[in-house]
Design a protein around this motif. Structure first.
Motif, PDB file in Angstrom:
ATOM      1  N   LEU A 147      61.663  44.047  30.347  1.00 51.67           N
ATOM      2  CA  LEU A 147      62.285  42.731  30.506  1.00 51.67           C
ATOM      3  C   LEU A 147      63.359  42.762  31.584  1.00 51.67           C
ATOM      4  O   LEU A 147      64.214  43.660  31.597  1.00 51.67           O
ATOM      5  N   GLN A 149      66.125  40.166  32.558  1.00 52.39           N
ATOM      6  CA  GLN A 149      66.724  38.913  32.116  1.00 52.39           C
ATOM      7  C   GLN A 149      68.054  38.659  32.810  1.00 52.39           C
ATOM      8  O   GLN A 149      68.870  39.565  32.965  1.00 52.39           O
ATOM      9  N   ALA A 178      66.952  33.249  31.946  1.00 55.12           N
ATOM     10  CA  ALA A 178      65.575  33.437  32.399  1.00 55.12           C
ATOM     11  C   ALA A 178      65.207  34.902  32.283  1.00 55.12           C
ATOM     12  O   ALA A 178      65.998  35.785  32.620  1.00 55.12           O
ATOM     13  N   ARG A 180      61.766  37.675  32.819  1.00 57.10           N
ATOM     14  CA  ARG A 180      60.383  37.953  33.198  1.00 57.10           C
ATOM     15  C   ARG A 180      60.016  39.367  32.742  1.00 57.10           C
ATOM     16  O   ARG A 180      60.849  40.272  32.709  1.00 57.10           O
ATOM     17  N   TYR A 181      58.759  39.526  32.390  1.00 55.84           N
ATOM     18  CA  TYR A 181      58.268  40.803  31.876  1.00 55.84           C
ATOM     19  C   TYR A 181      57.388  41.491  32.912  1.00 55.84           C
ATOM     20  O   TYR A 181      56.609  40.838  33.615  1.00 55.84           O
ATOM     21  N   GLU A 182      57.530  42.803  32.970  1.00 60.67           N
ATOM     22  CA  GLU A 182      56.704  43.642  33.822  1.00 60.67           C
ATOM     23  C   GLU A 182      56.169  44.800  32.986  1.00 60.67           C
ATOM     24  O   GLU A 182      56.686  45.098  31.920  1.00 60.67           O
ATOM     25  N   SER A 206      51.601  35.901  28.741  1.00 66.24           N
ATOM     26  CA  SER A 206      52.838  36.091  29.484  1.00 66.24           C
ATOM     27  C   SER A 206      54.013  35.812  28.548  1.00 66.24           C
ATOM     28  O   SER A 206      54.024  34.810  27.834  1.00 66.24           O
ATOM     29  N   ASP A 208      57.112  35.558  29.809  1.00 71.46           N
ATOM     30  CA  ASP A 208      58.192  35.026  30.635  1.00 71.46           C
ATOM     31  C   ASP A 208      58.771  33.763  30.015  1.00 71.46           C
ATOM     32  O   ASP A 208      58.051  32.960  29.397  1.00 71.46           O
ATOM     33  N   LYS A 210      62.280  30.715  30.247  1.00 68.72           N
ATOM     34  CA  LYS A 210      63.527  30.176  30.786  1.00 68.72           C
ATOM     35  C   LYS A 210      64.056  29.148  29.790  1.00 68.72           C
ATOM     36  O   LYS A 210      63.339  28.225  29.396  1.00 68.72           O
ATOM     37  N   GLN A 243      57.996  28.503  30.768  1.00 70.19           N
ATOM     38  CA  GLN A 243      57.483  29.861  30.950  1.00 70.19           C
ATOM     39  C   GLN A 243      57.620  30.247  32.420  1.00 70.19           C
ATOM     40  O   GLN A 243      56.658  30.501  33.124  1.00 70.19           O
ATOM     41  N   ASP A 244      58.858  30.278  32.858  1.00 73.62           N
ATOM     42  CA  ASP A 244      59.199  30.630  34.235  1.00 73.62           C
ATOM     43  C   ASP A 244      60.336  31.637  34.154  1.00 73.62           C
ATOM     44  O   ASP A 244      61.447  31.304  33.753  1.00 73.62           O
ATOM     45  N   GLY A 245      60.064  32.872  34.520  1.00 73.39           N
ATOM     46  CA  GLY A 245      61.053  33.919  34.336  1.00 73.39           C
ATOM     47  C   GLY A 245      61.961  34.173  35.518  1.00 73.39           C
ATOM     48  O   GLY A 245      62.771  35.099  35.477  1.00 73.39           O
TER      49      GLY A 245
END
Length: 268
Positions: A147, A149, A178, A180-182, A206, A208, A210, A243-245
């Protein structure tokens, strides 16, 4: 010095299965000076322990050792202008880490008026943050991800006493977070060394997100006769989820005020 304090703390917790779910300690202190400035901080460590809620009802797993520090100071708030600072930093042996910064400034131009402006910004990089329990054709896959964030907020306050019987208080706070995941991965063996605890997974979804939020509360107080007061309160709340990270400061704060609002008027 007007006051000096030093603390030493140690703790350990176990669940009913006998797992050591938390253990560590910290050293912290604070002091106030003759000029009414104050400051403090500390450092802490947590050892490797078991997280029995890691998969939200599934198998438990180990959490790697971590360390943290925090700092704060305040100038003399009796002055027309005073400054406040809070910060913290943390890191974990698996590569996770982050920080938070929270400065603020307070204005007192007169005995009847005070105002405060504060900002907060935090970074949270978690190498193994829970995402979901994905039901596959063969078994349940406990999905985690790296994550990234970012969270930001502002706090605005104004207190104004117009007369001894009439005053107003204004408060507002926009908030954006916000993430996002990798590198999605699934838990293979929660008690194994970290290098073999997870395995890559082709997660079809996903995680992700916000979160957009705004809160304001505004109060007018009128003591129309001794011992009896009328309060008029207006509150507004705005909530948004996407769903916008990706964190974009100016655009996100603009979007906060474009989200649907709920307004409440109270008279007491």
């Amino acid at each position: 010095f007007r006051e000096r304090i030093l603390n030493f703390n140690q703790w350990s917790h176990r669940n009913f299965a006998g797992d050591l779910i938390n253990w560590g300690g910290n050293v912290n202190g604070n002091a106030s000076l003759d000029n009414l400035w104050s400051f403090g901080g500390g450092v802490g460590v947590n050892g490797r322990a078991v997280d029995d809620r890691m998969t939200r009802g599934g198998p438990s797993g180990l959490v790697e050792p971590s360390g943290s520090s925090w700092q704060w100071f305040n100038t003399n708030d009796r002055k027309p202008v005073s400054f406040h600072w809070n910060s913290g930093f943390f890191g974990r042996a698996d590569g996770s880490g982050g920080f938070d910064l929270n400065p603020g400034i307070q204005f007192r131009p007169g005995s009847a008026v005070s105002a405060e402006v504060g900002v907060a910004y935090s970074v949270n990089n978690d190498d193994a943050q829970w995402v979901t329990a994905h039901q596959g054709t063969d078994r349940t896959h406990y999905v985690f991800g790296a994550l990234r964030q970012r969270t930001s907020s502002m706090t605005l306050r104004l207190n104004y006493t117009l007369t001894p019987t009439l005053s107003i208080q204004l408060y507002g706070q926009p908030f954006v977070s916000a993430g996002r995941y990798e590198q999605y991965k699934e838990l293979i063996d929660g008690r194994a060394p970290y290098a073999t605890r997870f395995a890559p997974i082709a997660y079809p979804g996903s995680g992700d997100f916000k979160v957009l939020s705004f809160r304001t509360t505004n109060v007018l107080r009128w003591e129309f006769t001794p011992g009896s007061a009328l309060f008029v309160v207006w509150q507004q709340g705005r909530e948004g989820f996407r769903q916008d990270g990706l964190f974009r400061f100016s655009r996100d704060y603009g979007d906060v005020f474009a989200t649907p609002s709920t307004n409440t008027l109270l008279v007491k």
